[in-house]
Every structure is written in structure tokens, then in C-alpha cells.
Scaffold this motif. Structure first.
Motif, PDB file in Angstrom:
ATOM      1  N   PHE A 127       0.813  -1.219   0.000  1.00  0.00           N
ATOM      2  CA  PHE A 127       0.000   0.000   0.000  1.00  0.00           C
ATOM      3  C   PHE A 127       0.851   1.276   0.000  1.00  0.00           C
ATOM      4  O   PHE A 127       0.322   2.379  -0.004  1.00  0.00           O
ATOM      5  CB  PHE A 127      -1.019   0.030   1.133  1.00  0.00           C
ATOM      6  N   GLU A 128       2.157   1.125  -0.019  1.00  0.00           N
ATOM      7  CA  GLU A 128       3.008   2.300   0.092  1.00  0.00           C
ATOM      8  C   GLU A 128       2.950   3.202  -1.132  1.00  0.00           C
ATOM      9  O   GLU A 128       3.099   4.423  -1.021  1.00  0.00           O
ATOM     10  CB  GLU A 128       4.445   1.876   0.385  1.00  0.00           C
ATOM     11  N   ALA A 129       2.733   2.623  -2.318  1.00  0.00           N
ATOM     12  CA  ALA A 129       2.641   3.459  -3.519  1.00  0.00           C
ATOM     13  C   ALA A 129       1.485   4.443  -3.400  1.00  0.00           C
ATOM     14  O   ALA A 129       1.595   5.607  -3.814  1.00  0.00           O
ATOM     15  CB  ALA A 129       2.475   2.583  -4.760  1.00  0.00           C
ATOM     16  N   SER A 180      -3.922  -3.289  -6.942  1.00  0.00           N
ATOM     17  CA  SER A 180      -5.354  -2.995  -7.034  1.00  0.00           C
ATOM     18  C   SER A 180      -6.219  -4.220  -6.804  1.00  0.00           C
ATOM     19  O   SER A 180      -7.380  -4.093  -6.430  1.00  0.00           O
ATOM     20  CB  SER A 180      -5.667  -2.382  -8.411  1.00  0.00           C
ATOM     21  N   VAL A 181      -5.650  -5.415  -7.000  1.00  0.00           N
ATOM     22  CA  VAL A 181      -6.395  -6.651  -6.760  1.00  0.00           C
ATOM     23  C   VAL A 181      -6.828  -6.736  -5.295  1.00  0.00           C
ATOM     24  O   VAL A 181      -7.885  -7.284  -4.975  1.00  0.00           O
ATOM     25  CB  VAL A 181      -5.540  -7.881  -7.144  1.00  0.00           C
ATOM     26  N   TYR A 182      -6.015  -6.171  -4.398  1.00  0.00           N
ATOM     27  CA  TYR A 182      -6.280  -6.267  -2.964  1.00  0.00           C
ATOM     28  C   TYR A 182      -6.888  -4.996  -2.395  1.00  0.00           C
ATOM     29  O   TYR A 182      -7.043  -4.863  -1.188  1.00  0.00           O
ATOM     30  CB  TYR A 182      -4.987  -6.617  -2.228  1.00  0.00           C
ATOM     31  N   ARG A 183      -7.241  -4.053  -3.269  1.00  0.00           N
ATOM     32  CA  ARG A 183      -7.859  -2.801  -2.820  1.00  0.00           C
ATOM     33  C   ARG A 183      -9.374  -2.959  -2.818  1.00  0.00           C
ATOM     34  O   ARG A 183      -9.961  -3.485  -3.761  1.00  0.00           O
ATOM     35  CB  ARG A 183      -7.479  -1.653  -3.746  1.00  0.00           C
ATOM     36  N   VAL A 184     -10.034  -2.510  -1.762  1.00  0.00           N
ATOM     37  CA  VAL A 184     -11.500  -2.620  -1.676  1.00  0.00           C
ATOM     38  C   VAL A 184     -12.097  -1.225  -1.676  1.00  0.00           C
ATOM     39  O   VAL A 184     -11.409  -0.227  -1.519  1.00  0.00           O
ATOM     40  CB  VAL A 184     -11.932  -3.375  -0.404  1.00  0.00           C
ATOM     41  N   GLY A 193      -3.971  -3.944   5.944  1.00  0.00           N
ATOM     42  CA  GLY A 193      -5.034  -2.985   6.174  1.00  0.00           C
ATOM     43  C   GLY A 193      -4.649  -1.810   7.051  1.00  0.00           C
ATOM     44  O   GLY A 193      -3.528  -1.305   7.009  1.00  0.00           O
ATOM     45  N   ALA A 194      -5.622  -1.352   7.847  1.00  0.00           N
ATOM     46  CA  ALA A 194      -5.459  -0.145   8.653  1.00  0.00           C
ATOM     47  C   ALA A 194      -4.445  -0.363   9.781  1.00  0.00           C
ATOM     48  O   ALA A 194      -4.144  -1.500  10.161  1.00  0.00           O
ATOM     49  CB  ALA A 194      -6.805   0.263   9.244  1.00  0.00           C
ATOM     50  N   ARG A 223      -8.019   0.411   2.899  1.00  0.00           N
ATOM     51  CA  ARG A 223      -8.545  -0.126   1.637  1.00  0.00           C
ATOM     52  C   ARG A 223      -7.854  -1.428   1.234  1.00  0.00           C
ATOM     53  O   ARG A 223      -8.234  -2.037   0.237  1.00  0.00           O
ATOM     54  CB  ARG A 223      -8.349   0.898   0.517  1.00  0.00           C
ATOM     55  N   TYR A 224      -6.830  -1.828   1.997  1.00  0.00           N
ATOM     56  CA  TYR A 224      -6.027  -2.997   1.640  1.00  0.00           C
ATOM     57  C   TYR A 224      -6.044  -4.054   2.745  1.00  0.00           C
ATOM     58  O   TYR A 224      -5.006  -4.379   3.319  1.00  0.00           O
ATOM     59  CB  TYR A 224      -4.587  -2.576   1.364  1.00  0.00           C
TER      60      TYR A 224
END
Length: 264
Positions: free
Chosen positions: A124-126, A260-264, A190-191, A184-185
Motif C-alpha cells: 500500500f506504500e505506492a 489494485s487486486v487487494y484494494r477494496v 489494512g489499517a 482499503r487494503y
């Protein structure tokens, strides 16, 4: 080529360099593609770990599980889990025996190893960088700091242990943004699990991480902590697992799968 195709070529090139012996942390490599933690265990321990991961999904979000003895993964075609990470750790009876850049010889000791690829917060760093949030270990060109905590994971079978966390200093006025972006990941931790006072996690000295490197914390910044895929290594130590192979902290498996596959 579009951006994702360029990233996949970068991932292929990175895995090739690691196979040839390059050793370096993988933060910032092939941005836009998911990175994964690795833990490989004899088949006799695989069910216990699968149950442990299911019970502790934020620390151990499973992205793929191999067949016993296989060193292939659906996360990257033709990749070899024995050679395509920059650095591995070999564990014997719960103790770190050695670190190597090629695990093939040790893999041959057990014909039934089951490998678990676990989501990594590098993924998620990008998005954090795109939002203008400094990811300190990337900007400083070092490994992310990681810490053992006093937060016990839910045990499963023979496995027990405490959560490991990664830390990123975030400007106070951007903490909420960082939490929202990373939430979102869920498939890659996640958070955040904690914001602020390290002592509440049992971290006595934030300048001395248990894994990775120290990073600067500037005035007005708050340490923010995410669950970390090094948790299985802490579990191997706490549980006295007789044999395991893992990635070295911060030296991940770079996949061909878009974040993006793991982004909700």
C-alpha cells in the motif's frame, strides 16, 4: 507498454537479479505490484499454520498456499520460491540458524514443504506516496523498522506468539489520511493497529527496532504501526518449530499481481 506491464517487467527483472545473488530490501521495487512475505513449513505443521493465519488474519493475510513440495506460486508465473527472494532465513528448533540468498539446498532437506505467501504492507506504500505522504524508509533508502509487541496472537494447535508490527512516522495532520488509505487494503494488513505511544505495544525504545533499520522521526510526526508479516517468524521462535524457511525481514517476494487486486 502501460504502467502495469512496465511494473511486471520490473518484477521479473528484480527476481532475476535476486536469483543471481543481489541482496537488498525490496521496498519501492516494482511499485504497483504486490509484495509478499514467505513462510515455508513441513506438511505436518501446515494445517496448524493455516489455522493460525485464519485466526490472525490482519497479521497473516494469506495470498497463496502451495502444494506440498512445490516451489511455484500463482502469484508469479515461472518464479522459484527457493531462489527469487533476495534473502532467506533458515530456522531450526525455533532458532535462527542462518541467512542465505539461495534456499535451494535447505529446501531439499524436506520434500513436503508447504509455502504460505502472506500480504505485505509494502503493497500500500505506492498509494501513500501518491497521496503526498512520505514513506520514510523509502525516502531514506533503508529497510522498514519492525518491532515485537506485547499483543498476543490467538493460538492455533502448536503455534503461539505475539504480533510483530512495522512502523512509519506520519505527520500528525496526515495520520487519518494514512489510516484511510491503508484500510482499503485488508489483504495486505489494512489499517494501522496502533497510533502513537510505542510503550503501549511493549516497545521500550523506538530507535532500536527488532528487525529492519532505524528511521528518523521528525518533529510533528507520530509513529504509526501496522500488523506485519514477520509475525510468523516470531511464532516460529515462540513455538519451537523444528524447521522453517522464511524471507529475511524487508526482503520480500515481488509478485506479478497488481496492488489494485487487494484494494477494496
Amino acid at each position: 507498454m502501460n504502467s502495469i506491464e512496465l511494473a511486471r517487467q520490473a518484477a521479473v527483472d528484480a527476481r532475476s537479479r535476486y536469483r543471481e545473488g543481489l541482496v537488498a530490501p525490496t521496498a519501492g521495487i516494482a511499485p504497483g505490484l504486490t509484495q509478499a512475505n514467505l513462510i515455508s513449513l513441513p506438511k505436518d505443521w501446515a494445517y496448524d499454520f493455516l489455522l493460525f493465519a485464519q485466526r490472525n488474519a490482519q497479521a497473516c493475510p494469506v495470498l497463496d498456499v502451495t502444494e506440498p513440495g512445490s516451489y511455484r506460486t500463482v502469484l508469479a508465473e515461472n518464479a522459484d520460491l527457493r531462489t527469487d527472494l533476495p534473502r532467506y532465513r533458515i530456522w531450526r528448533n525455533g532458532e535462527l540458524a542462518e541467512e542465505v540468498s539461495d534456499a535451494s539446498e535447505h529446501w531439499a532437506e524436506h520434500s513436503d514443504l508447504v509455502s504460505f505467501l502472506i500480504g505485505c504492507s509494502f503493497s500500500f506504500e505506492a498509494d501513500l506516496v501518491s497521496a503526498g505522504i512520505d514513506v520514510r524508509h523509502i525516502s531514506q533508502g533503508c529497510n522498514v523498522p519492525m518491532y515485537r509487541t506485547n499483543r498476543a496472537c490467538r493460538p492455533a494447535g502448536r503455534l503461539r506468539g505475539n504480533m510483530v508490527v512495522s512502523m512509519r512516522p506520519i505527520a500528525a495532520d496526515r495520520v487519518a489520511d494514512a489510516a484511510k488509505i491503508t484500510a482499503r487494503y485488508p489483504g495486505v494488513h489494512g489499517a494501522p493497529v496502533h497510533v502513537g505511544e510505542p510503550g503501549l505495544l511493549g516497545i521500550e525504545d523506538i530507535s532500536r527496532p527488532d528487525f529492519g533499520d532505524t528511521v528518523s522521526i521528525k518533529p510533528g510526526e507520530i509513529p504509526v504501526f501496522w500488523a506485519c508479516g514477520v509475525t510468523p517468524q516470531a511464532v516460529v521462535m515462540a513455538s519451537g518449530v523444528p524447521f522453517a524457511i522464511s524471507h529475511a525481514p524487508g526482503h520480500m517476494f515481488v509478485t506479478d499481481v497488481g496492488d489494485s487486486v487487494y484494494r477494496v
